[in-house]
Design a protein around this motif. Structure first.
Motif, PDB file in Angstrom:
ATOM      1  N   THR A  16       0.748   4.207  -2.714  1.00  0.00           N
ATOM      2  CA  THR A  16       0.578   5.617  -2.339  1.00  0.00           C
ATOM      3  C   THR A  16       1.663   6.480  -2.974  1.00  0.00           C
ATOM      4  O   THR A  16       1.387   7.535  -3.551  1.00  0.00           O
ATOM      5  CB  THR A  16       0.625   5.767  -0.803  1.00  0.00           C
ATOM      6  OG1 THR A  16      -0.483   5.057  -0.239  1.00  0.00           O
ATOM      7  CG2 THR A  16       0.557   7.229  -0.387  1.00  0.00           C
ATOM      8  N   ASP A  61      -5.197   2.520  -0.136  1.00  0.00           N
ATOM      9  CA  ASP A  61      -5.529   1.454   0.802  1.00  0.00           C
ATOM     10  C   ASP A  61      -5.449   0.122   0.041  1.00  0.00           C
ATOM     11  O   ASP A  61      -5.217   0.105  -1.170  1.00  0.00           O
ATOM     12  CB  ASP A  61      -6.903   1.656   1.455  1.00  0.00           C
ATOM     13  CG  ASP A  61      -8.025   1.803   0.429  1.00  0.00           C
ATOM     14  OD1 ASP A  61      -7.830   1.395  -0.741  1.00  0.00           O
ATOM     15  OD2 ASP A  61      -9.092   2.323   0.775  1.00  0.00           O
ATOM     16  N   GLU A  62      -5.660  -0.965   0.782  1.00  0.00           N
ATOM     17  CA  GLU A  62      -5.484  -2.285   0.164  1.00  0.00           C
ATOM     18  C   GLU A  62      -6.504  -2.506  -0.959  1.00  0.00           C
ATOM     19  O   GLU A  62      -6.198  -3.152  -1.963  1.00  0.00           O
ATOM     20  CB  GLU A  62      -5.620  -3.372   1.237  1.00  0.00           C
ATOM     21  CG  GLU A  62      -5.159  -4.745   0.795  1.00  0.00           C
ATOM     22  CD  GLU A  62      -3.687  -4.794   0.379  1.00  0.00           C
ATOM     23  OE1 GLU A  62      -3.411  -5.361  -0.689  1.00  0.00           O
ATOM     24  OE2 GLU A  62      -2.819  -4.261   1.098  1.00  0.00           O
ATOM     25  N   VAL A  81       0.841  -1.196   0.000  1.00  0.00           N
ATOM     26  CA  VAL A  81       0.000   0.000   0.000  1.00  0.00           C
ATOM     27  C   VAL A  81       0.882   1.255   0.000  1.00  0.00           C
ATOM     28  O   VAL A  81       0.569   2.246  -0.663  1.00  0.00           O
ATOM     29  CB  VAL A  81      -0.942  -0.016   1.223  1.00  0.00           C
ATOM     30  CG1 VAL A  81      -1.653   1.316   1.364  1.00  0.00           C
ATOM     31  CG2 VAL A  81      -1.966  -1.143   1.087  1.00  0.00           C
TER      32      VAL A  81
END
Ligand SMILES: [Zn+2]
Length: 206
Positions: free
Chosen positions: A32, A53-54, A28
């Protein structure tokens, strides 16, 4: 323009400099970082403060798998990148996945024309979920790329251990970068002069 995102997404699967394959989107945090570095190319919510996020990582990795399968189709009958040559998803599944991701965000073209500058098109969206906007934006970039003029110049680099796709420039460029060309020539030379030897002339540290 945004189209370059398609190649950049595909290139997050890369040679790790040590004979293996690395994935910039394996975590993650990596996801990002990748998005923040492209805040100027991706839709609004992907601003500098954005965190993945995942769920978004899963969506983008699945989309990348589809785009890599279609890149493999684009370079055929030449061989695809060896990073995933043995586990490419079928082209019809890849097309469905790409088109579905793009269809998740309805956009309207808007003409921007700042004084003294050239007019430009900017998609207007009412979608609030940044995950949808980012995956749809990446899908649109891949659609533009694959339907555009650069597709016919797409190549999978054939240098030893390289896994990159690249857009061939004008002239006789066979490899993604000069270091790959050097490595390929050295490998050929060794093959000619020492047939049968298992040699690894030059680890890719470039
Ligand atoms: Zn290469």
């Amino acid at each position: 323009m945004e189209r370059q995102l398609a190649l950049e997404l595909v290139s997050t699967v890369r040679h790790d400099g040590d004979g293996g394959v690395a994935d910039d989107l394996a975590t993650v945090e990596g996801m990002t970082r990748w998005i923040r570095e492209r805040a100027d190319l991706l839709p609004g919510p992907a601003a500098e403060g954005f965190s993945a996020d995942e769920e978004l990582r899963d969506l983008v990795v699945a989309l990348r798998q589809a785009v890599r399968a279609l890149f493999a189709l684009a370079v055929s009958p030449a061989p695809p990148s060896r990073a995933d040559a043995d586990r490419l998803i079928p082209a019809d599944l890849a097309l469905d996945r790409l088109n579905s991701a793009a269809a998740n965000e309805p956009v309207a073209p808007q003409l921007l024309w700042p004084p003294g500058e050239a007019p430009a098109v900017r998609p207007l969206s009412t979608e609030d979920d940044p995950r949808v906007r980012i995956t749809a934006g990446l899908a649109r970039a891949a659609i533009d790329f694959l339907a555009g003029p650069e597709r016919v110049r797409l190549r999978a680099c054939t240098a030893p251990r390289c896994v990159r796709y690249f857009v061939k420039g004008h002239g006789r460029q066979e490899w993604c970068k000069p270091a790959c060309g050097n490595r390929a020539r050295v490998a050929r030379h060794y093959q000619r002069t020492r047939t049968g030897a298992d040699l690894d002339p030059d680890p890719d540290r470039s």
